[in-house]
Each structure stands twice: as C-alpha cells, then as structure tokens.
Design an enzyme around this catalytic site. Structure first.
Site, mmCIF file in Angstrom:
data_model
loop_
_atom_site.group_PDB
_atom_site.id
_atom_site.type_symbol
_atom_site.label_atom_id
_atom_site.label_comp_id
_atom_site.label_asym_id
_atom_site.label_seq_id
_atom_site.Cartn_x
_atom_site.Cartn_y
_atom_site.Cartn_z
ATOM 1 C CG HIS A 32 26.672 -15.551 -47.573
ATOM 2 N ND1 HIS A 32 27.495 -14.469 -47.820
ATOM 3 C CD2 HIS A 32 26.091 -15.308 -46.369
ATOM 4 C CE1 HIS A 32 27.409 -13.612 -46.813
ATOM 5 N NE2 HIS A 32 26.569 -14.110 -45.921
ATOM 6 C CD GLU A 69 22.869 -9.076 -46.429
ATOM 7 O OE1 GLU A 69 22.734 -9.980 -47.275
ATOM 8 O OE2 GLU A 69 23.134 -9.300 -45.227
#
Length: 331
Positions: free
Chosen positions: A108, A195
């Site tokens: 990430h 998210e």
C-alpha cells in the site's frame, strides 16, 4: 487505458538471484511469503522475537528471523505490516541495511505518498498490491489461479524496478489474473477515498441512517435491521458478480423502479460535493496528517468514536438476530 501485465509479461528469473524478505505475517504477509516460496523464490519472514506469528510461520516451513536480520540479508524488502507501524520498522530495522541496488516494496502506498518514509537514492521502490484479502490470495494461488494486483514503481534506481515488481507479482500469482499498472499516488488516494466515502464510512453511515429512519417512524428494530443491513449483502453480491446493471436485472421491477427514482434523492449533488471535499483532504494530505497525529497521540478520539459506534442500537439488534442464522452464526 490502464496497462495490464500477465504471466507472459513477467519473468521469475528476475528473482532468481535475489533474496526476498517479507516483513510481517498477517493477512497479506502469510500469502506473499507462502506463494513466493512455492514459486521457488528465496524468501524469509521478518518478525520480532516476541511476535506470536513466528510459530505460525515456522509451522508453514518458512525461515523466520528478525526484521533487521531479514533486511540485512535480503535484496528485496516487502513491508506488509499495518501502515502505522511502517515508520518505526523502517527506521529501526530496514533503513540501516538499505544499500544501493536493493529494492523496498510495499503493499500500500500510504507512507511513500505522504513522505513518511523517504528511501535513499540508489534504491528501487515499488508496490505490489493484491485486490483481495490474503486468505483469498493464498487459496486461489494453490488452485492455480490468481487475484488481480496493482503494480507501481516510485523509484527505478537500477533500471529494473518494473521487471522486479512484475516478477514479484508473478511469484504471488497476480499476473495469472492481471497486474494493473498504477502509481503510488493513484493507489493511495483512490484506496483511501473508497474506504472513507463508499466501502466503510459511506456504507456504514448509510445503513445506520436507514435503520434510524425506520425505527424513528415506529417500525420494529428487528425488521429495520433486516431491511437496512442484513439484505445489503444480497445486493452487494449481485453487484460484485455482474455490476450495477446485472443487480438491477436480478431484482424486482418495483425494487428497480425505486432504485432509479429514489436513489438519486439519497445521494444528492450535495452528498457528492461532500465526497469531493473528502477527496480533497486525501489529496492535500489533511487526512494523513490528522491520522498520523491521532495515532502518535494514542488514538483517544479514534477509540472513543469506535466505542460509540459499538453502542448503536443496530449492533444490539444484530447481536440478537444473527444467532438465528445457522449459516453465519459463530460458536
């Protein structure tokens, strides 16, 4: 259009003379380490001596050393611990051993995108990010398939960073399904936005607001739970399998008419404008600074908000109803 790489575009020989360290053995860490090993890669797992995951990794036949030892040995160092742990692990265990010609890899892009980790010159920096949880990455690999991955190169000191990244992606099974070329910036910003505005923040708030609306109007909480939370999985599964159009095809005409005429009244231009503000805060670093400061300060506000969420009536109602469902009930 995005570039997509497959098995024929990647060569495991680019890892043949390189040692790989996987730092962490959680959801992604265990999948990466096991898949790489099964692909013939020389891999070791870096875990603190106090880690409870050491025994799990050793039981799988993996060699386990400390993060510092793994970083000293390896040519490619993949960090697969939680984002908030990266700075400390990097400073204490990785940076002292990050010599020219090595590669630093991520699952990430958060810490690179926001400058929390600044690798030295002479080091390749790349990302391989599977678009699925670790247990799925491992399971489909064993089945001879793969989970799509995102691949990005932030620094190409050796001129071979992309080749190495693609070889790594192939080693974990990603190029069997497809490796999509992206950047650290794009991966980080879109991941955070998804998210916050849709997958976690947006969906949670929508479900709670719908539940509250029905209960406040006098409907029983149990029925409200089924209509606003439980059945969400049925709709999401249809979207997951065939997109929004396929979902609409699969539901009743009444539901579909309500979807196309009432949905835009819920997600209004004002809501979309707020989504844009959230994206702006991600792009300009506001969210990252806020989250890092919150974590550094001990997470008091974060903990308070999470605990408040646990007290929402929908949690109590769900706790009573889920045991009725044998297919999801837990021991």
């Amino acid at each position: 259009m995005v570039e997509i790489y497959y098995d024929d575009d990647a060569n495991l020989d680019n890892l043949a003379d390189r040692k790989v360290a996987v730092i962490g053995f959680g959801s992604q860490g265990h999948a990466h380490a096991l898949n790489l090993r099964d692909s013939g890669v020389d891999v070791r797992v870096g875990l603190p001596e106090t880690s409870t995951s050491r025994a799990k990794a050793e039981e799988q036949g993996l060699r386990v050393v400390t993060p510092a030892e793994a970083s000293a040995e390896a040519d490619i160092i993949m960090i697969l611990t939680p984002d908030t742990t990266h700075r400390k692990i990097y400073a204490e265990s990785i940076a002292p051993h990050l010599t020219p010609g090595k590669a630093l890899a991520f699952g990430h892009g958060f810490n690179i995108r926001y400058g929390l980790i600044e690798p030295p010159a002479g080091v390749d920096v790349f990302m391989v990010a599977p678009k699925g949880p670790g247990h799925l990455v491992r399971r489909v690999f064993v089945e001879g398939k793969g989970v799509p991955v995102l691949v990005a190169v932030e620094a190409d000191a050796t001129g071979k960073a992309l080749d190495i990244a693609l070889a790594y992606a192939k080693g974990i099974g990603g190029t069997r399904a497809g490796a999509l070329r992206t950047t650290f910036t794009e991966e980080t910003e879109t991941d955070l936005f998804g998210e916050q505005a849709v997958l976690c923040g947006g969906a949670s708030a929508l479900v709670q607001a719908g539940f509250e609306t029905l209960v406040e109007a006098g409907y029983t909480p149990e029925v409200a739970y089924f209509e606003c939370l439980h059945e969400l999985k049925l709709i999401v599964d249809l979207m997951y399998e065939g997109g929004i159009s396929q979902m609409r095809y699969s539901i009743s005409d009444t539901a579909e008419y309500g979807d196309v005429t009432r949905g835009p009244r819920v997600i209004t231009p004002a809501v979309k404008a707020e989504m844009r503000k959230i994206l702006d805060e991600i792009q300009d670093g506001t969210f990252a600074r806020e989250w890092v400061a919150e974590d550094d300060a001990g997470r008091a506000t974060f903990t308070k908000l999470v605990e408040e969420g646990k007290q929402h009536p929908i949690e109590q109602v769900g706790g009573k109803l889920r045991p009725m469902m044998s297919w999801i009930a837990k021991d």
